[in-house]
Design a protein around this motif. Structure first.
Motif, PDB file in Angstrom:
ATOM      1  N   ALA A  48       0.809  -1.217   0.000  1.00  0.00           N
ATOM      2  CA  ALA A  48       0.000   0.000   0.000  1.00  0.00           C
ATOM      3  C   ALA A  48       0.843   1.268   0.000  1.00  0.00           C
ATOM      4  CB  ALA A  48      -0.949  -0.013   1.208  1.00  0.00           C
ATOM      5  N   GLU A  49       1.909   1.303   0.826  1.00  0.00           N
ATOM      6  CA  GLU A  49       2.728   2.502   0.914  1.00  0.00           C
ATOM      7  C   GLU A  49       3.456   2.776  -0.399  1.00  0.00           C
ATOM      8  OE1 GLU A  49       2.100   0.862   4.990  1.00  0.00           O
ATOM      9  OE2 GLU A  49       2.665   0.025   3.042  1.00  0.00           O
ATOM     10  N   MET A 102      -0.898   8.462   3.733  1.00  0.00           N
ATOM     11  CA  MET A 102      -1.808   7.415   3.314  1.00  0.00           C
ATOM     12  C   MET A 102      -3.242   7.897   3.518  1.00  0.00           C
ATOM     13  SD  MET A 102       0.143   4.966   2.288  1.00  0.00           S
ATOM     14  CE  MET A 102      -0.991   3.576   2.214  1.00  0.00           C
ATOM     15  N   PRO A 103      -4.225   7.255   2.896  1.00  0.00           N
ATOM     16  CA  PRO A 103      -5.624   7.661   3.085  1.00  0.00           C
ATOM     17  C   PRO A 103      -6.063   7.681   4.544  1.00  0.00           C
ATOM     18  CG  PRO A 103      -5.443   6.204   1.202  1.00  0.00           C
ATOM     19  CD  PRO A 103      -4.089   6.228   1.851  1.00  0.00           C
ATOM     20  N   ASP A 104      -5.464   6.835   5.386  1.00  0.00           N
ATOM     21  CA  ASP A 104      -5.839   6.813   6.801  1.00  0.00           C
ATOM     22  C   ASP A 104      -5.062   7.820   7.635  1.00  0.00           C
ATOM     23  OD1 ASP A 104      -3.316   5.707   6.912  1.00  0.00           O
ATOM     24  OD2 ASP A 104      -3.947   3.788   7.769  1.00  0.00           O
ATOM     25  N   GLY A 105      -4.225   8.643   6.976  1.00  0.00           N
ATOM     26  CA  GLY A 105      -3.468   9.662   7.674  1.00  0.00           C
ATOM     27  C   GLY A 105      -2.072   9.239   8.085  1.00  0.00           C
ATOM     28  N   LYS A 106      -1.750   7.965   7.968  1.00  0.00           N
ATOM     29  CA  LYS A 106      -0.420   7.482   8.298  1.00  0.00           C
ATOM     30  C   LYS A 106       0.592   8.006   7.283  1.00  0.00           C
ATOM     31  CE  LYS A 106       2.212   3.163   8.761  1.00  0.00           C
ATOM     32  NZ  LYS A 106       2.124   1.678   8.635  1.00  0.00           N
TER      33      LYS A 106
END
Length: 286
Positions: A48-49, A102-106
């Motif tokens: 993902a990253e 990332m979309p989740d803020g990470k």
């Protein structure tokens, strides 16, 4: 957080050297490598990253060929260069500014050790898969040799080798965990295999009428090599169409390339036909 390696390949005794006697040199720059399709690139983007980094920073979507043309030469020159003269740190430095959310803020960063090593791991597995599928069945000793040579390759990038498995057996465990627990069908990976069902877009420089003639032959072949060349887990995650009949055809196709007559003929072709220019230059320099 990014990390730079503190050790040099010469200072470590847990790896094998690259060079004209190495199996990585023998296989990585072979022109038959196209037979595996885009396997390493697609698998890279299923982390993902890494997929997000490509989505945010790369020209992959607007000009896929340009990205490939820019990315692969310095990697080849890292492998086929010498210990003192290679492009490893340049490849690393290309990635310094590839970071974001990332979309989740990470946060992600291309030089995060786990992310950077996964990109390398797909190239290592590419060598193993290509040789074992389309050249010859590798022995356990040959697989171990390729893996130990790949450790020297990775250390040329000058990044942390903390995530790098110690042995080939450890690498297999790492690979299986990534395939079964970590990878996802990121939109970048989905885009990279979209032509399997939609057809390949007309390349720049190819006349529309010429592409009308070429596409009906090229598209099914590209889909066959791409889908057949993917691990079953990735094929399922990306919803790539496949069947038992196609699997049997793919295995027969691979066995043909591994056959003794084909290898006998291939080995007698000029080196300029068998290897890319970076491999040829490496052998010439050595």
């Amino acid at each position: 957080m990014t990390e730079l390696a503190e050790n040099t390949p010469e200072a470590l005794d847990d790896a094998l050297p690259l060079g004209p006697d190495s199996l990585v040199w023998k296989y990585f720059g072979e022109n038959r490598m196209f037979l595996i399709g885009p396997r390493p690139a697609v698998l890279q983007n299923m982390l993902a990253e890494l997929g997000q980094g490509v989505l945010d920073h790369s020209v992959f979507f607007s000009d896929t060929a340009a990205r490939v043309k820019r990315s692969l030469p310095p990697i080849f020159m890292t492998v086929y260069g010498s210990e003192d003269d290679n492009r490893g740190t340049q490849v690393r430095d290309f990635h310094k500014e590839i970071k974001g959310d990332m979309p989740d803020g990470k946060r992600y960063h291309a030089l995060d050790p786990e992310t950077y090593y996964w990109a390398h791991a797909t190239f290592v597995e590419q060598v193993l898969y290509f040789a074992d599928t389309f050249v010859k069945r590798l022995t356990d000793a040959e697989k171990e040799q390729i893996y130990l040579e790949s450790k020297t390759w990775y250390r040329r990038y000058g990044v942390s080798d903390r995530p790098m498995p110690d042995t080939y057996a450890d690498f297999v465990q790492y690979w299986d965990r990534m395939m079964n627990e970590i990878l996802v069908a990121h939109k970048t990976a989905q885009y990279g295999v979209g032509y399997v069902t939609k057809g390949f877009p007309r390349p720049k420089g190819v006349h529309p009428l010429a592409w009308k003639v070429i596409a009906p032959v090229f598209n099914p072949l590209a889909a066959f090599l791409t889908t057949g060349g993917m691990p079953p887990q990735a094929r399922d995650m990306l919803n790539l169409p496949w069947s038992d009949r196609k699997e049997k055809a793919y295995q027969a196709f691979a066995a043909f390339w591994r056959s003794r007559p084909v290898n006998w003929l291939w080995d007698r072709l000029p080196m300029s036909l068998r290897y890319n220019k970076y491999a040829i230059q490496g052998y010439a320099n050595a």
